[in-house]
Design an enzyme around this catalytic site. Structure first.
Site, mmCIF file in Angstrom:
data_model
loop_
_atom_site.group_PDB
_atom_site.id
_atom_site.type_symbol
_atom_site.label_atom_id
_atom_site.label_comp_id
_atom_site.label_asym_id
_atom_site.label_seq_id
_atom_site.Cartn_x
_atom_site.Cartn_y
_atom_site.Cartn_z
ATOM 1 N N SER A 49 -9.991 -0.067 6.791
ATOM 2 C CA SER A 49 -9.335 0.059 5.481
ATOM 3 C C SER A 49 -8.655 -1.193 4.950
ATOM 4 C CB SER A 49 -8.325 1.213 5.511
ATOM 5 O OG SER A 49 -9.008 2.441 5.553
ATOM 6 N N SER B 89 -9.334 2.285 2.784
ATOM 7 C CA SER B 89 -8.414 3.016 1.949
ATOM 8 C C SER B 89 -7.432 2.119 1.179
ATOM 9 C CB SER B 89 -7.614 4.004 2.787
ATOM 10 O OG SER B 89 -6.871 3.350 3.794
ATOM 11 N N LYS C 17 0.847 -1.200 0.000
ATOM 12 C CA LYS C 17 0.000 0.000 0.000
ATOM 13 C C LYS C 17 0.881 1.249 0.000
ATOM 14 C CE LYS C 17 -3.789 2.116 2.644
ATOM 15 N NZ LYS C 17 -4.661 1.982 3.830
#
Lengths: 65, 467
Positions: free
Chosen positions: B174, B150, B80
């Site tokens: 997330s 996210s 990420k």
């Protein structure tokens, strides 16, 4: 906490931002006002909770390593 | 014949260990998926394909000499973009950090690299992880819908078979949100289980890092590499790391699983509730005893979540909000501005209420003899990107962030391990997830339950039509 929080107005938002030393251009005021109202509305869910002597959930550790 | 990119991480790992597949073959197969689908899915903020090819060649040479050093050796993975990777653009998907190169690996990047993982690039995050939509990226099950967030780049890349595993972060869901809406497995471990060093913070008191993959076994293999104490992250705990794969499989005889009667079902799409109830029945058939419980202090969940993450995020970004505010996306800027104006006393009230929530959940688990709690990961499937609102059957609307975070927040507030596994599809063919929330540091327990459910169903094997 029993006193309800007043609805956030654009005038109030400008004052709060000024006191926080946060620049707040005119074109941001309406959005920021709505967002702050939503956030504070959520936070006020805490008003009904009796916290008594409960300490905060923090994690300070005095050890040096 | 099955292509290498179609394998699970565990199956690919076994094939590499047996000498039936090389890391180069696997990596090229997965890169082929990127070449075919990335232009539509837009899962990556940065691709590092040449470095990946070199890492795969090195992995093959190492494995030829001494065998794989871990099950991740030679496996293509994603990071990420919130997590720094040395020498690679690490921007948190924010224009405020355009051109920023990671100066050192984050702890999770270092651990995956050290385990022999082949890093394919940085996957998109909702800017600074401050949202649940990841608007840069498209859901492979329906490109007009959100991949969640996210960690939306991870979820989309996994569903499109463009990576085999990933590390994400979870402050208000997330990891679990994109896992759920993309039909993947994702684990938010116990607070303190995985180091956050080198990860841009959203909220120090709620941020967790953890694995995402196609299956529960894959998640367990990733967690093995990620878990462990790190004195450089004061949030980590010095708790022994068990061998997670040992906990997988078997049945659930003697296990008591709780289903809450409140909170998660206040507003929920009928297809989601039906899939969840069916999943509970499958776990009961696997030997578990199901018990209904009432969650404590539900009126405080969103209050505490919002008070903590808005105030903490605004503290972290305080200077940037004064020097380059125009570079933040409008939704993130609005939350940062509001967080500046949260009173310290309200923030501390939230911290105190969080302690009460922890105690309430402990009493619920201990008094009712619960091994884990089951809940829908989300009350709704993926919303349309151009209409990020859940339209409830009663005619009311709820923003996607409120709907998704509402179901996710208990895991963050309690810090308990929460695993999302695919548990069905709605009538539009969109994935549905179930979360399994366990006792502190009982990742083996939640992984075991998830693996038993996965073995009894085929949801984890389905691929989007795009792929």
């Amino acid at each position: 906490m029993t006193t309800p929080r007043p609805t956030v107005t654009t005038e109030m938002l400008r004052s709060l931002a000024e006191h926080a030393r946060l620049p707040m251009p005119d074109d941001r005021v309406e959005t920021a006002t709505g967002t702050l109202q939503a956030v504070q509305g959520a936070i006020d869910g805490l008003d009904a909770v009796d916290l008594e002597d409960t300490p905060p959930a923090t994690t300070f550790d005095a050890r040096w390593s | 014949m099955m292509e290498p990119y179609e394998l699970t991480l565990a199956a690919a790992s076994s094939a590499i260990a047996a000498g039936d597949l090389s890391s180069v073959e696997l990596t090229e197969s997965v890169i082929g998926q990127i070449e075919r689908h990335e232009a539509k899915v837009c899962a990556f903020a940065t691709l590092t394909l040449e470095q990946a090819r070199e890492a795969a060649r090195q992995a093959d040479a190492d494995i030829a000499g001494a065998g794989p050093r871990t099950p991740l050796h030679g496996i293509p993975l994603g990071i990420k973009d919130l997590c720094d990777t040395e020498g690679v653009l690490s921007t948190s998907s924010s224009r405020t950090r355009e051109g920023r190169i990671g100066s050192a690996d984050s702890a999770v990047t270092a651990r995956l690299r050290g385990a022999g993982g082949v890093l394919l690039g940085q996957t998109h995050t909702h800017e600074f992880a401050y949202g649940v939509l990841t608007p840069t990226t498209h859901n492979p099950w329906d490109l007009s819908r959100t991949p969640g967030g996210s960690s939306g780049g991870n979820g989309a890349a996994l569903a499109a078979r463009m990576i085999m595993g990933a590390v994400g972060t979870d402050t208000g869901g997330s990891i679990r949100i994109p896992s759920s809406v993309n039909g993947m497995a994702g684990l938010k471990p116990t607070f303190g289980r995985v180091s956050r060093r080198g990860i841009t913070p959203l909220s120090w008191s709620l941020d967790h890092a953890g694995p995402m993959a196609r299956t529960v076994t894959d998640v367990a293999l990733l967690l093995q590499a990620l878990a462990g104490y790190d004195p450089s992250d004061p949030g980590t705990a010095d708790v022994p790391v068990p061998h997670y794969a040992d906990s997988l499989g078997g049945d659930l005889a003697g296990q008591t699983l709780a289903v809450p009667s409140n909170w998660f079902f206040d507003r929920i799409e009928p297809d989601v509730e039906a899939a969840f109830r069916s999943a509970v029945s499958a776990l009961e058939a696997a030997g578990a005893t199901i018990r209904e419980v009432t969650l404590p202090l539900t009126e405080t969940y969103m209050a505490v979540e919002y008070a903590l993450f808005t105030a903490e995020a605004s503290s972290y970004h305080q200077e940037a909000l004064r020097t380059k505010a125009d570079l933040f996306e409008p939704d993130v800027r609005a939350l940062l501005e509001a967080g500046e104006l949260v009173y310290a006393t309200d923030y501390i009230r939230a911290l105190r209420a969080r302690e009460l929530i922890k105690q309430g959940w402990r009493e619920m688990f201990e008094m009712d003899g619960i091994d884990a709690l089951l809940a829908p990961t989300l009350p709704a499937t993926a919303v349309k990107t151009n209409d990020p609102v859940v339209h409830w059957p009663d005619g009311t609307d709820e923003s996607a962030i409120d709907a998704y975070v509402r179901a996710s927040a208990p895991g963050n507030l309690t810090g308990l391990p929460a695993l999302s596994v695919p548990c069905g599809f709605d009538r539009q063919g969109l994935p549905i997830g179930m979360q399994i929330i366990g006792r502190p540091f009982d990742e083996p327990g939640v992984l075991r339950i998830g693996s038993v459910f996965e073995a009894a169903t085929d949801f984890a094997n389905r691929m989007p039509g795009l792929v």
